[in-house]
Design an enzyme around this catalytic site. Structure first.
Site, short mmCIF file in Angstrom:
data_model
loop_
_atom_site.label_atom_id
_atom_site.label_comp_id
_atom_site.label_asym_id
_atom_site.label_seq_id
_atom_site.Cartn_x
_atom_site.Cartn_y
_atom_site.Cartn_z
CG HIS A 53 -45.82 -15.99 26.69
ND1 HIS A 53 -44.65 -15.51 27.23
CD2 HIS A 53 -45.94 -15.34 25.49
CE1 HIS A 53 -44.09 -14.65 26.40
NE2 HIS A 53 -44.86 -14.53 25.34
CG HIS B 1 -48.01 -12.71 21.61
ND1 HIS B 1 -47.92 -11.46 22.18
CD2 HIS B 1 -46.97 -13.43 22.13
CE1 HIS B 1 -46.87 -11.41 23.00
NE2 HIS B 1 -46.29 -12.60 22.99
CG HIS C 256 -43.03 -10.21 26.30
ND1 HIS C 256 -44.35 -10.21 26.64
CD2 HIS C 256 -42.91 -11.10 25.26
CE1 HIS C 256 -45.01 -11.04 25.85
NE2 HIS C 256 -44.16 -11.59 25.00
CD GLU D 224 -38.77 -12.54 23.31
OE1 GLU D 224 -39.31 -11.43 23.51
OE2 GLU D 224 -39.15 -13.35 22.43
CG ASP E 130 -43.89 -16.04 22.23
OD1 ASP E 130 -44.71 -15.17 22.53
OD2 ASP E 130 -42.67 -15.80 22.08
CG ASP E 131 -45.82 -14.91 18.59
OD1 ASP E 131 -46.82 -14.18 18.60
OD2 ASP E 131 -44.80 -14.68 19.28
N1 ADE Z 1 -45.07 -10.05 20.24
C1 ADE Z 1 -45.43 -11.25 19.80
N2 ADE Z 1 -44.54 -12.16 20.16
C2 ADE Z 1 -43.58 -11.53 20.86
C3 ADE Z 1 -42.40 -11.96 21.51
N3 ADE Z 1 -41.98 -13.22 21.51
N4 ADE Z 1 -41.64 -11.02 22.12
C4 ADE Z 1 -42.03 -9.75 22.12
N5 ADE Z 1 -43.14 -9.31 21.53
C5 ADE Z 1 -43.91 -10.20 20.91
ZN ZN Z 2 -44.53 -13.28 23.77
#
Ligand code: ADE
Ligand code: ZN
Length: 358
Positions: free
Chosen positions: A15, A17, A195, A198, A276-277
């Site tokens: 996971h 991005h 997703h 969350e 994630d990011d």
């Molecule tokens: N796009 C990038 N990161 C995300 C996240 N944690 N939740 C939803 N969309 C995303």
């Molecule tokens: Zn994500």
């Protein structure tokens, strides 16, 4: 002690991005290269802006950051920088998301984005030995029609894609909004993830299962509010791609000590750890593993379970999974060795023997 165990542990990421791995330094370099004006004066100022109250706060800045990505080489550089982090974090396989609509709506062609990303991933396999898969995500705040247009753009490149995903603002955009386009993606032979849970309620996780027929759930934290849902996810053997530092930064959890990861494992859910990011949330894979290990008192056996879960839930074939599992198993054995030797050396019997034989 556990830190070095985590650093050496062979890991798989499920996971990530790719646009969320854009570090402020590269953001500035690309802004200069492409003559894009940024609303920040310095890298420090960018980092200071990374204080989010919720998912939307983050997404606003995330889409703004993407504006510096314009040419194929930009996507290559972005992906290559992430692969170098994989190398440093002992990530052997990664399955990355990209958000084509975040680029095509700015006039950047779909193939420019995909070619830059996949060229770097091919080099990652050749030069760093890191394998990868690509998942194209639909932005859920846009319409299903828009998602269909994106799927049409992607189908000529289907052999470069493992699957499709669903991301962006969750609340108010349930999975059911995308039921038809997900069916079309599945019919085209693509795997599907979304997703769910969350920020959104357990109902969205039910919809991801029943309407989108997902192969994995991204996040899934709020599934724990519904016992029947937990039982269903376990029965279906679906994995959750959990993102601890993301959850903390986006206030999905107030404190890492309250993170549900350990509970997920104890319930028998196939939880995995992911970043994630990472450029926005303060850490790559090792940082995520370390943060939960520390806050939740995880043991080596839990960390091995998490790493094995990621292999099992990956979109690799059985032979590739087996190879990775063997690496994790070999590491588990190897990391037991020095411990046993130390224990033997410090037993009273061993010490007595030494002192009796000067
Ligand atoms: N796009 C990038 N990161 C995300 C996240 N944690 N939740 C939803 N969309 C995303
Ligand atoms: Zn994500």
């Amino acid at each position: 002690m556990l830190d070095s165990f985590i650093e050496g542990l062979p890991k798989v990421e499920l996971h990530l991005h790719i646009e969320g791995s854009l570090e402020p330094e590269l953001m500035f370099a690309l802004a200069q290269r492409n003559q894009v004006a940024l609303p920040f004066k310095s890298v420090e100022e960018v980092r200071k802006a990374y204080n989010f109250r919720n998912l939307q706060d983050f997404l606003d800045i995330y889409y703004q950051g993407m504006s510096v990505l314009q040419k194929e080489q930009d996507f290559y550089d972005l992906t290559w920088a992430y692969l170098e982090k994989c190398k440093a974090n002992n990530v052997l396989h990664t399955e990355i998301f990209f958000d084509p609509q975040g680029h095509t709506e700015r006039g950047v062609a779909f193939e420019t984005v995909l070619n830059g990303i996949t060229r770097a991933l091919d080099d990652g396999q050749k030069k760093l030995g890191i394998s990868s898969k690509v998942i194209m995500s639909f932005l859920r705040h846009l319409s299903e029609d828009d998602a269909f247009k994106t799927l049409d753009q992607a189908l000529p490149y289907k052999d470069k894609l493992a699957g499709v995903g669903l991301d962006s603002s969750e609340k108010g955009h349930p999975p059911s909004k995308f039921e038809k386009v997900f069916k079309a993606a599945r019919d085209a032979g693509l795997l599907v993830v979304a997703h769910a849970g969350e920020e959104g309620p357990p109902e969205y996780v039910w919809e991801a299962l029943d309407k989108l027929k997902v192969d994995r759930i991204d996040h899934g934290n709020r599934a724990l509010e519904d016992d029947k849902l937990v039982a269903r996810i376990i029965k279906d053997g679906l994995a959750l791609t959990v993102c601890p530092l993301s959850n903390l930064k986006l206030c999905v959890v107030k404190d890492m000590k309250e993170h549900p990861l350990k509970k997920m494992l104890s319930l028998g859910l196939k939880a995995t750890v992911n970043s994630d990011d990472p450029a926005y949330f303060g850490g790559y894979m090792n940082d995520n593993y370390k943060a939960v290990a520390r806050a939740l008192g995880l043991e080596k056996s839990d960390l091995l379970t998490l790493a094995r879960n990621s292999v099992a839930a990956s979109f690799l074939d059985a032979a590739e999974k087996e190879k990775l599992l063997q690496k994790i198993n070999a590491y588990a054995l190897e990391s037991e060795q020095p411990c046993n030797i130390n224990i033997k050396q410090s037993t009273p019997a061993a010490t007595d023997k030494k002192s009796n034989n000067p």
